[in-house]
Design an enzyme around this catalytic site. Structure first.
Site, mmCIF file in Angstrom:
data_model
loop_
_atom_site.group_PDB
_atom_site.id
_atom_site.type_symbol
_atom_site.label_atom_id
_atom_site.label_comp_id
_atom_site.label_asym_id
_atom_site.label_seq_id
_atom_site.Cartn_x
_atom_site.Cartn_y
_atom_site.Cartn_z
ATOM 1 N N GLY A 97 35.997 30.407 50.009
ATOM 2 C CA GLY A 97 36.500 30.902 48.848
ATOM 3 C C GLY A 97 37.759 30.844 48.819
ATOM 4 N N ASP A 131 29.730 37.243 54.691
ATOM 5 C CA ASP A 131 29.059 38.014 53.396
ATOM 6 C C ASP A 131 28.309 36.596 52.652
ATOM 7 O OD1 ASP A 131 31.449 36.244 52.696
ATOM 8 O OD2 ASP A 131 31.881 37.395 50.844
#
Length: 377
Positions: A88, A167
């Site tokens: 990300g 995550d």
């Protein structure tokens, strides 16, 4: 006539150049090829790192294709040849977290909603994880029905090195890998490469990179209507390509890891004790690796995987949203990003600095519900 020809030639060339520039500026390319919806992550210079703009393009398109009778499958791939998606846009999230910008909430919330959409997708979702696949790129691939690795695939969840945790549903898929492999990958950020990504179950299939681009895509784009026989056709294609790919011995699979002996313990401290009392070079290397990670992240990650092993993907994502917001409120995430991605000195000053200083109470607080701001799926 010659002058008109020259004028139109240069105009045509200008239009083509403009189209190439526009395509380069679009972070996600969305197209229909035959009966396939094709997604191309298009930030090659950033190794196709996922940002909020991309997430907001992907989610509605996936929902549209899911109910479109003219779309039978969805294929997602990365542009540039180096990476599927290397993670990300962490630096942007870091800056937002420091300033109180809502991006620090919106990015994770919408990313996790997208991860859940992929996990629940009603049509075949095929991720071609050719190249680097880390962090956010794992969330875009691992929950799909088919994950196709190549000899160029590099898979890792290196978040404990930046004060975060694995995550995007890591708490769901990692503890479901064989033995304690998931715990090992989560705590150490170890990189799986090539065929090992498929051998351990992160990828569902393996093909050579050249066959992926020619044989695989060319066949998948033009298959017929979606039904169970269609699924079998896909599996046969993967199986044939998989069997025709050369086998090479895997050092990882012969390591002491797969005995689950070293990473079986009731705490991070217990795992470290196992590693420190073992005489193998493998154990020594992993102990050195864990010593560099955020102590808080290690303890959060250990509990995340222990709890996630008995939870649904949706419940795991809700838990992970609580954890990411706790990390945004803490110190280690910002220090880890500074150390690894900004200054690149790889000398983080963790707070707390040791596992002994990370209290059970502080870990409990990271898992606490967020009330009205909790993630809802």
């Amino acid at each position: 006539p010659d002058s008109y020809f020259i004028m139109y030639f240069f105009r045509f060339r200008s239009i083509c150049r403009l189209q190439r520039l526009q395509a380069h500026m679009v972070k996600v390319l969305l197209e229909k090829v035959g009966r396939a919806g094709v997604i191309t992550l298009n930030r090659p210079k950033a190794m196709n790192a996922l940002n909020l703009t991309m997430t907001r393009l992907l989610y509605p398109q996936l929902k549209e294709w899911e109910t479109d009778e003219q779309t039978d499958i969805v294929i997602i791939k990365g542009a540039g040849g180096r990476a599927f998606c290397a993670g990300g846009d962490i630096i942007a999230v870091t800056e937002a977290g420091k300033s109180g910008d809502p991006l620090a909430q919106d990015f994770f919330r919408e990313e996790y909603v997208l991860n859940n959409t992929i996990g629940m997708y009603k049509k075949p979702y095929i991720a071609l994880i050719d190249g680097i696949t880390m962090g956010g790129g794992v969330g875009l691939s691992v929950h799909g029905r088919f994950r196709v690795a190549t000899e160029k695939t590099v898979f890792a969840m290196p978040e404990t090195a930046i004060g975060l945790f694995p995550d995007v549903g890591g708490g769901y898929f990692l503890p479901r890998l064989q033995g304690k492999l998931g715990m090992f990958l989560a705590l150490t950020g170890f990189r799986l490469k090539g065929r090992d990504v498929q051998r351990v179950g992160v990828a569902s299939h393996f093909v050579e990179s050249q066959k992926k681009s020619v044989t695989l895509c060319g066949t998948l784009y033009f298959l017929g209507d979606f039904d169970w026989s269609f699924i079998l056709v896909i599996l046969c294609i993967f199986a044939n390509l998989h069997l025709s790919s050369p086998l090479h011995p895997s050092p990882l699979l012969s390591s002491p890891l797969l005995s689950s002996r070293l990473f079986s313990a009731g705490s991070v401290e217990g795992i470290l004790q196992n590693l420190n009392t073992d005489n193998s070079a493998f154990a020594k290397k992993q102990a050195e690796t864990l010593a560099r990670m955020s102590p808080t992240s290690l303890k959060i990650t250990f509990r995340q995987l222990e709890q996630g092993a008995a939870m649904s993907l949706q419940d795991v994502l809700v838990m992970e949203y609580r954890l990411c917001q706790a990390c945004m409120r803490g110190k280690d995430f910002y220090e880890g990003v500074r150390s690894v991605l900004i200054d690149k000195d790889h000398s983080p000053r963790w707070s707390p600095a040791t596992l002994a200083e990370v209290s059970d109470h502080s870990v409990d607080q990271c898992f606490s519900p967020l009330g009205e701001t909790d993630l809802r799926l």
